[in-house]
Design a protein around this motif. Structure first.
Motif, PDB file in Angstrom:
ATOM      1  N   ASP A   9       0.737  -1.368   0.226  1.00 40.64           N
ATOM      2  CA  ASP A   9      -0.040  -0.019  -0.281  1.00 40.64           C
ATOM      3  C   ASP A   9       0.841   1.211  -0.258  1.00 40.64           C
ATOM      4  OD1 ASP A   9      -2.261  -1.332   0.309  1.00 40.64           O
ATOM      5  OD2 ASP A   9      -2.446  -1.223   2.258  1.00 40.64           O
ATOM      6  N   VAL A  10       0.208   2.339  -0.446  1.00 42.86           N
ATOM      7  CA  VAL A  10       0.979   3.666  -0.329  1.00 42.86           C
ATOM      8  C   VAL A  10       0.919   4.078   1.281  1.00 42.86           C
ATOM      9  CG1 VAL A  10       0.573   6.284  -0.994  1.00 42.86           C
ATOM     10  CG2 VAL A  10       0.114   4.553  -2.684  1.00 42.86           C
ATOM     11  N   LEU A  11       2.071   4.526   1.579  1.00 38.48           N
ATOM     12  CA  LEU A  11       2.193   4.987   3.004  1.00 38.48           C
ATOM     13  C   LEU A  11       2.178   6.403   2.939  1.00 38.48           C
ATOM     14  CD1 LEU A  11       2.921   3.510   5.614  1.00 38.48           C
ATOM     15  CD2 LEU A  11       5.518   3.799   5.004  1.00 38.48           C
ATOM     16  N   PHE A  12       2.717   7.223   2.104  1.00 35.80           N
ATOM     17  CA  PHE A  12       2.593   8.715   1.884  1.00 35.80           C
ATOM     18  C   PHE A  12       2.381   8.818   0.436  1.00 35.80           C
ATOM     19  CE2 PHE A  12       5.562   7.922   5.624  1.00 35.80           C
ATOM     20  CZ  PHE A  12       4.785   8.309   6.404  1.00 35.80           C
ATOM     21  N   THR A  13       1.476   9.765   0.301  1.00 35.65           N
ATOM     22  CA  THR A  13       1.181   9.970  -1.269  1.00 35.65           C
ATOM     23  C   THR A  13       2.072  11.157  -1.640  1.00 35.65           C
ATOM     24  OG1 THR A  13      -0.466  11.819  -0.665  1.00 35.65           O
ATOM     25  CG2 THR A  13      -1.266   9.585  -0.813  1.00 35.65           C
ATOM     26  N   SER A  14       2.188  11.483  -3.053  1.00 37.98           N
ATOM     27  CA  SER A  14       2.876  12.345  -3.513  1.00 37.98           C
ATOM     28  C   SER A  14       2.554  13.824  -2.883  1.00 37.98           C
ATOM     29  CB  SER A  14       3.121  12.569  -4.969  1.00 37.98           C
ATOM     30  OG  SER A  14       1.750  12.551  -5.420  1.00 37.98           O
ATOM     31  N   ALA A  15       1.428  14.003  -2.895  1.00 38.95           N
ATOM     32  CA  ALA A  15       0.682  15.210  -2.328  1.00 38.95           C
ATOM     33  C   ALA A  15       1.077  15.428  -0.860  1.00 38.95           C
ATOM     34  CB  ALA A  15      -0.742  15.307  -2.331  1.00 38.95           C
ATOM     35  N   GLN A  16       1.191  14.635   0.047  1.00 40.48           N
ATOM     36  CA  GLN A  16       1.460  14.508   1.331  1.00 40.48           C
ATOM     37  C   GLN A  16       2.815  14.932   1.296  1.00 40.48           C
ATOM     38  OE1 GLN A  16       0.154  10.336   2.546  1.00 40.48           O
ATOM     39  NE2 GLN A  16      -1.210  11.363   4.288  1.00 40.48           N
ATOM     40  N   ILE A  17       3.765  14.004   0.643  1.00 45.74           N
ATOM     41  CA  ILE A  17       5.141  14.415   0.514  1.00 45.74           C
ATOM     42  C   ILE A  17       5.494  15.818   0.192  1.00 45.74           C
ATOM     43  CG2 ILE A  17       7.537  13.730  -0.516  1.00 45.74           C
ATOM     44  CD1 ILE A  17       6.157  10.949  -1.203  1.00 45.74           C
ATOM     45  N   ARG A  18       4.854  16.409  -0.977  1.00 43.96           N
ATOM     46  CA  ARG A  18       5.066  17.671  -1.255  1.00 43.96           C
ATOM     47  C   ARG A  18       4.682  18.750   0.082  1.00 43.96           C
ATOM     48  NH1 ARG A  18       2.763  16.453  -6.172  1.00 43.96           N
ATOM     49  NH2 ARG A  18       0.749  17.167  -5.291  1.00 43.96           N
ATOM     50  N   SER A  19       3.635  18.399   0.323  1.00 42.22           N
ATOM     51  CA  SER A  19       3.219  19.381   1.583  1.00 42.22           C
ATOM     52  C   SER A  19       4.248  19.571   2.809  1.00 42.22           C
ATOM     53  CB  SER A  19       1.724  19.101   1.899  1.00 42.22           C
ATOM     54  OG  SER A  19       1.697  19.197   3.353  1.00 42.22           O
ATOM     55  N   ARG A  20       4.718  18.150   3.039  1.00 40.27           N
ATOM     56  CA  ARG A  20       5.497  17.838   4.246  1.00 40.27           C
ATOM     57  C   ARG A  20       7.048  18.628   3.802  1.00 40.27           C
ATOM     58  NH1 ARG A  20       6.767  19.071   8.515  1.00 40.27           N
ATOM     59  NH2 ARG A  20       7.705  17.777   9.950  1.00 40.27           N
ATOM     60  N   VAL A  21       7.382  18.444   2.483  1.00 38.08           N
ATOM     61  CA  VAL A  21       8.599  19.095   2.145  1.00 38.08           C
ATOM     62  C   VAL A  21       8.595  20.664   2.255  1.00 38.08           C
ATOM     63  CG1 VAL A  21      10.168  19.382   0.059  1.00 38.08           C
ATOM     64  CG2 VAL A  21       9.283  17.111   0.701  1.00 38.08           C
ATOM     65  N   GLN A  22       7.391  21.337   1.875  1.00 40.10           N
ATOM     66  CA  GLN A  22       7.307  22.622   1.847  1.00 40.10           C
ATOM     67  C   GLN A  22       7.511  22.959   3.255  1.00 40.10           C
ATOM     68  OE1 GLN A  22       7.368  24.704  -0.728  1.00 40.10           O
ATOM     69  NE2 GLN A  22       7.459  22.889  -1.892  1.00 40.10           N
ATOM     70  N   GLU A  23       6.847  22.478   4.435  1.00 38.74           N
ATOM     71  CA  GLU A  23       7.038  22.788   5.661  1.00 38.74           C
ATOM     72  C   GLU A  23       8.481  22.745   6.020  1.00 38.74           C
ATOM     73  OE1 GLU A  23       2.576  21.011   7.081  1.00 38.74           O
ATOM     74  OE2 GLU A  23       4.371  20.104   7.704  1.00 38.74           O
ATOM     75  N   LEU A  24       9.140  21.567   5.698  1.00 42.00           N
ATOM     76  CA  LEU A  24      10.579  21.597   6.141  1.00 42.00           C
ATOM     77  C   LEU A  24      11.252  22.615   5.610  1.00 42.00           C
ATOM     78  CD1 LEU A  24      10.836  17.854   5.783  1.00 42.00           C
ATOM     79  CD2 LEU A  24      10.806  18.784   7.756  1.00 42.00           C
ATOM     80  N   GLY A  25      11.135  22.927   4.401  1.00 40.10           N
ATOM     81  CA  GLY A  25      11.881  24.033   3.602  1.00 40.10           C
ATOM     82  C   GLY A  25      11.496  25.192   4.508  1.00 40.10           C
ATOM     83  N   ALA A  26      10.526  25.559   4.709  1.00 44.96           N
ATOM     84  CA  ALA A  26      10.095  26.790   5.577  1.00 44.96           C
ATOM     85  C   ALA A  26      10.887  26.864   6.975  1.00 44.96           C
ATOM     86  CB  ALA A  26       8.447  26.972   5.967  1.00 44.96           C
TER      87      ALA A  26
END
Ligand SMILES: O=P(O)(O)OC[C@H]1O[C@H](OP(=O)(O)OP(=O)(O)O)[C@H](O)[C@@H]1O
Ligand SMILES: Nc1nc2[nH]cnc2c(=O)[nH]1
Length: 184
Positions: A9-26
């Motif tokens: 199964d999918v554990l983290f979708t590309s959308a979840q990853i994208r959003s978390r990466v933006q938070e980490l970047g901030a």
């Protein structure tokens, strides 16, 4: 004999990853404002994450790459093997942030932390997309400054740069991966 494992199964979708990466970047943008920051992406698994994270950090960073490997073909943890460390970057006085797809035993990050100390950086921290939980306390497992997702220890993963036997790195989502049964 080793049989093929199975993509689960999918554990983290590309959308979840994208959003978390933006938070980490901030977070990184805030924490390193006014500092000389070098991001070092750890190949191969960290390639996608480092490329996306670098674009989420709104600072004039330097971007470097290093290639290491801990697992030969499949999923057996071993000693960190250097597959060529092409790092002639000048890290002296710079703040270094290692960018890794995941921390499991912590051998890779521990090795890198120790190895990079010789370059005279102002600091060495790490940002991992996933931290694999360990029931057993691993002595001196490095503590990443930034963690994208916490993952239960039994989970093996593949996708978004992460492989099983060098496959599946191109998947946009992160999947669970059922490891192959080892038959005698
Ligand atoms: O915390 P550890 O137990 O050291 O494991 C983490 C490392 O293992 C995986 O890399 P791998 O050795 O499979 O090489 P790859 O990145 O080239 O796929 C992963 O990409 C991390 O770099
Ligand atoms: N849990 C886990 N999954 C992986 N998938 C690819 N490498 C790894 C690893 O080191 N740990």
């Amino acid at each position: 004999m080793k049989t093929d494992g199975k993509l689960g199964d999918v554990l983290f979708t590309s959308a979840q990853i994208r959003s978390r990466v933006q938070e980490l970047g901030a977070h990184i943008t805030r924490d390193y404002a006014g500092k000389e920051l070098t991001l070092i992406g750890v190949l191969k698994g960290g390639a996608m994450f480092a490329a996306d994270l670098a674009r989420a950090v709104r600072l004039p960073v330097s971007l470097e790459w290093i290639r290491l490997s801990t697992y030969a073909d499949g999923a057996v943890a071993g000693e960190v093997r250097r597959k060529g460390v092409d790092l002639d970057a000048d890290l002296c006085g710079r703040h270094v942030l290692l960018v890794e797809d995941l921390i499991d035993s912590g051998l890779t990050l521990a090795w890198l932390r120790d190895h990079l100390a010789a370059f005279g950086p102002a600091s060495v921290e790490s940002c991992v997309l996933m931290r694999m939980h360990k029931e057993d306390r691993i002595e001196n497992r490095p503590v990443p400054r930034y963690v994208g997702f916490e993952v239960p220890s039994a989970t093996w993963v593949a996708g978004y740069g992460i492989d099983y036997a060098d496959r599946h790195r191109n998947l946009p989502d992160i999947h669970e991966y059922q490891l192959p049964a080892i038959a005698a």
